[in-house]
Design a protein around this motif. Structure first.
Motif, PDB file in Angstrom:
ATOM      1  N   UNK A 176      44.667  71.893  52.997  1.00 30.60           N
ATOM      2  CA  UNK A 176      45.819  70.964  53.039  1.00 30.60           C
ATOM      3  C   UNK A 176      45.839  69.626  52.749  1.00 30.60           C
ATOM      4  N   UNK A 177      46.702  69.035  51.937  1.00 28.00           N
ATOM      5  CA  UNK A 177      46.586  67.550  51.717  1.00 28.00           C
ATOM      6  C   UNK A 177      47.784  66.732  52.499  1.00 28.00           C
ATOM      7  N   UNK A 178      47.419  65.793  53.302  1.00 28.56           N
ATOM      8  CA  UNK A 178      48.340  65.306  54.306  1.00 28.56           C
ATOM      9  C   UNK A 178      48.319  64.033  54.174  1.00 28.56           C
ATOM     10  N   UNK A 179      49.471  63.258  54.457  1.00 29.16           N
ATOM     11  CA  UNK A 179      49.365  61.830  54.626  1.00 29.16           C
ATOM     12  C   UNK A 179      48.690  60.962  55.568  1.00 29.16           C
ATOM     13  N   UNK A 180      48.073  59.746  55.392  1.00 28.38           N
ATOM     14  CA  UNK A 180      47.403  59.014  56.166  1.00 28.38           C
ATOM     15  C   UNK A 180      47.963  58.637  57.576  1.00 28.38           C
ATOM     16  N   UNK A 181      49.426  58.318  57.360  1.00 26.54           N
ATOM     17  CA  UNK A 181      50.400  57.586  58.368  1.00 26.54           C
ATOM     18  C   UNK A 181      50.532  56.432  57.927  1.00 26.54           C
ATOM     19  N   UNK A 182      50.123  55.244  58.207  1.00 29.05           N
ATOM     20  CA  UNK A 182      50.569  53.703  58.036  1.00 29.05           C
ATOM     21  C   UNK A 182      49.431  53.072  57.355  1.00 29.05           C
ATOM     22  N   UNK A 183      49.826  52.486  56.138  1.00 28.62           N
ATOM     23  CA  UNK A 183      48.967  51.986  55.478  1.00 28.62           C
ATOM     24  C   UNK A 183      49.408  50.221  55.336  1.00 28.62           C
ATOM     25  N   UNK A 184      48.646  49.506  55.588  1.00 28.84           N
ATOM     26  CA  UNK A 184      48.845  47.979  55.398  1.00 28.84           C
ATOM     27  C   UNK A 184      48.070  47.615  53.878  1.00 28.84           C
ATOM     28  N   UNK A 185      48.941  46.825  53.550  1.00 26.08           N
ATOM     29  CA  UNK A 185      48.772  46.569  52.137  1.00 26.08           C
ATOM     30  C   UNK A 185      48.759  44.774  51.963  1.00 26.08           C
ATOM     31  N   UNK A 186      47.783  44.400  51.147  1.00 25.23           N
ATOM     32  CA  UNK A 186      47.910  43.103  50.903  1.00 25.23           C
ATOM     33  C   UNK A 186      47.817  42.802  49.377  1.00 25.23           C
ATOM     34  N   UNK A 187      48.648  42.295  48.872  1.00 20.79           N
ATOM     35  CA  UNK A 187      48.776  42.028  47.480  1.00 20.79           C
ATOM     36  C   UNK A 187      48.316  40.660  46.887  1.00 20.79           C
ATOM     37  N   UNK A 188      48.007  40.398  45.608  1.00 18.90           N
ATOM     38  CA  UNK A 188      47.571  39.292  45.194  1.00 18.90           C
ATOM     39  C   UNK A 188      48.686  38.179  44.452  1.00 18.90           C
ATOM     40  N   UNK A 189      48.353  37.013  44.135  1.00 18.87           N
ATOM     41  CA  UNK A 189      49.189  35.922  43.608  1.00 18.87           C
ATOM     42  C   UNK A 189      49.083  36.518  42.038  1.00 18.87           C
ATOM     43  N   UNK A 190      48.470  36.843  41.241  1.00 18.88           N
ATOM     44  CA  UNK A 190      48.368  36.902  40.050  1.00 18.88           C
ATOM     45  C   UNK A 190      49.130  37.965  39.236  1.00 18.88           C
ATOM     46  N   UNK A 191      49.510  38.987  39.984  1.00 20.92           N
ATOM     47  CA  UNK A 191      50.161  40.216  39.393  1.00 20.92           C
ATOM     48  C   UNK A 191      51.177  40.663  40.794  1.00 20.92           C
ATOM     49  N   UNK A 192      52.258  39.822  41.462  1.00 21.51           N
ATOM     50  CA  UNK A 192      52.760  40.037  42.580  1.00 21.51           C
ATOM     51  C   UNK A 192      53.424  41.539  42.381  1.00 21.51           C
ATOM     52  N   UNK A 193      54.339  41.861  41.514  1.00 18.20           N
ATOM     53  CA  UNK A 193      55.065  42.922  41.306  1.00 18.20           C
ATOM     54  C   UNK A 193      54.238  44.054  40.946  1.00 18.20           C
ATOM     55  N   UNK A 194      53.791  43.876  39.854  1.00 22.44           N
ATOM     56  CA  UNK A 194      52.868  45.027  39.604  1.00 22.44           C
ATOM     57  C   UNK A 194      51.829  45.727  40.327  1.00 22.44           C
ATOM     58  N   UNK A 195      50.917  44.746  40.937  1.00 19.38           N
ATOM     59  CA  UNK A 195      49.961  44.941  41.732  1.00 19.38           C
ATOM     60  C   UNK A 195      50.661  45.643  43.333  1.00 19.38           C
ATOM     61  N   UNK A 196      52.005  45.099  43.462  1.00 12.42           N
ATOM     62  CA  UNK A 196      52.552  45.809  44.666  1.00 12.42           C
ATOM     63  C   UNK A 196      52.880  47.300  44.133  1.00 12.42           C
TER      64      UNK A 196
END
Length: 502
Positions: free
Chosen positions: A161-181
């Motif tokens: 089975x492939x299951x979700x992990x749950x809650x993911x914390x994400x930190x994105x950079x200043x050089x590609x804010x939208x795309x890396x998001x």
């Protein structure tokens, strides 16, 4: 005091009355938690600055630990319902997000250019890539594969089975804010997870606009944004006991801090960090094609690109000719503010701090006797502009050829033998990307296999596609963005075995 130059790279300025965005274009400056914007509790804010002139655009809230906790609580509350949707349902929602972004693509590009200084050709490419990322993940989540169910132990049926992990914390950079998001948000949602995202405090505007645009598409709590500093917001996401994974695109130091914070709870960590991409050019290479390719691959987004073609290793027999061709290409680059016209190719660096850092590298290189065949310093006038630069006579081991400058700078070194080229290409702390330039097919296969990088291009550089993975080795981190490998990263596998003996 930095030295400025007046050279063939002249800054094209916008007319004074031209405005890329208005206040009405922007999302609220607070946090986006549980489907709605809310003002910051502390009252503290960070100014968001226009890098073309150093003037504030707006301000955003400085998040607190309590606000991160509220975002995580909302994500925890939403994770069961979101994770229980069948793939078709999540796919349709991701397609709706892509449609919504497409409807507002021009606005998103203007906001990105205003916040980061990106030329429109870069910000428009970022928005197009963002849309395609959601479309790809919308399809990929419906076609995941794993080991077939079967009897691998006598009289026992195994299911994977492939299951979700749950809650993911994400930190994105200043050089590609939208795309890396998008590189994080799309696969995280596709895999059935919820998330809390911290954008860079320097470039949060398109992330907040994204939250506003999709607020009626995603159920409350599935996607949350807490703005603020890494030392507070990022640190709390890393050590929060209810966050199942932390994913970061950023600097090596940020990656170390996130990994340390995640260690106590043993949560998964996904790190896409820096790079110092070697470009190995052999004598039989098409030198003109290589120079033309590096005109883009070395200077795209003003060189603020972790996979940039920034470190050339060229055979000494063709080094002079290649340098001449590259300098000729670089001197045609058009530098300016994004509002100065669609032909602008190089904008400012994104912040004063980063501008000072890049100029510092150039000043130290000059003191060490390294010559700038093009550029070599800041450009005159307001804003954080650095001339597109080619550094030559670079000795093996020089600071500028080993450390990630992250600006519009290419260094050129020479080599004698293939073995020397491979050894020196690998002799940096990073292992994100590289390229090999040769017309010899056997050499290209062999050399590419021996270069320690997550992506190796042959006779091209910085060509990306959503179908193939992106990520590095060594100090460039671990985990993969893009492709089905990203879905693997944001999922967990479970083996269920049934005794079917009778």
């Amino acid at each position: 005091m930095s030295t400025s130059v007046s050279s063939s790279a002249q800054i094209r300025r916008s007319r004074t009355l031209d405005k890329l965005i208005t206040a009405e274009d922007l999302a609220p400056g607070g946090h986006f938690i549980d489907g709605a914007f809310r003002a910051g509790n502390s009252g503290a804010v960070t100014d968001v600055v226009d890098p073309c002139n150093g003037e504030p655009i707006t301000s955003v809230a400085d998040g607190t630990v309590e606000e991160v906790d509220a975002g995580v609580a909302a994500a925890v509350a939403a994770k069961r319902q979101w994770g229980s949707l069948v793939p078709k349902e999540r796919s349709e929602i991701l397609h709706r997000i892509a449609d919504r972004l497409s409807e507002h693509s021009e606005l998103l590009a203007r906001i990105e250019s205003a916040n980061t200084g990106k030329p429109f050709m870069v910000s428009e490419d970022d928005v197009a890539g963002t849309i395609d990322t959601f479309r790809f993940m919308a399809g990929a989540l419906r076609a995941t594969t794993s080991l077939a169910a079967g009897t691998y132990a006598a009289e026992h049926l195994s299911l994977i089975l492939r299951e979700p992990l749950g809650v993911v914390g994400v930190v994105t950079p200043w050089n590609y804010p939208l795309l890396m998001g998008a590189w994080k948000i799309a696969p995280i949602l596709a895999a059935g997870n919820t998330l809390v995202l911290k954008p860079s405090e320097q470039t949060p505007l398109t992330t907040l606009k994204f939250a506003e645009l999709v607020a009626d598409i995603l159920p409350p709590g599935v996607f949350n944004v807490v703005t603020g500093r890494g030392s507070i917001v990022g640190a709390r996401l890393s050590d929060h006991p209810d966050v199942d994974m932390i994913a970061l695109t950023g600097s090596v130091n940020s990656g170390r801090a996130v990994a340390r914070g995640a260690a106590e709870s043993l949560k998964r960590v996904h790190l896409e960090l820096g790079g110092k991409a070697p470009v190995v050019i052999f004598p039989d290479a098409d030198l003109a094609a290589a120079a033309k390719s590096l005109r883009a691959a070395g200077y795209w987004n003003s060189g603020q690109e972790c996979g940039a073609a920034c470190r050339v290793l060229v055979h000494n027999s063709v080094a002079d000719r290649f340098t001449e061709l590259l300098v000729r290409e670089v001197n045609t680059l058009k530098v300016g503010e994004p509002g100065a016209g669609p032909e602008i190719e190089i904008g400012p660096l994104t912040s004063k701090g980063h501008f000072d850092r890049v100029v510092g590298y150039l000043e130290r290189a000059r003191r060490d006797g390294i010559r700038a065949a093009a550029g070599g310093a800041a450009l005159e006038g307001p804003g954080y502009f650095v001339a597109p630069t080619v550094l030559v006579s670079v000795p093996d081991g020089a600071e500028c050829s080993r450390e990630e400058i992250f600006g519009p700078v290419i260094t050129i070194e020479t080599f004698e033998t293939e073995e020397e080229a491979i050894a020196r290409a690998n002799d940096v702390p990073f292992g994100l990307a590289a390229s090999v330039w040769t017309e010899d097919a056997r050499r290209s296969h062999d050399v590419a296999s021996r270069i320690d990088a997550g992506t190796v291009w042959v006779n091209s550089h910085l060509v990306l596609a959503n179908e193939v993975p992106w990520g590095g080795f060594k100090g460039s981190g671990y985990g993969r963005d893009l492709s089905i490998y990203a879905l693997d990263d944001y999922s967990r596998t479970k083996h269920v075995m049934h005794n079917r003996g009778r």
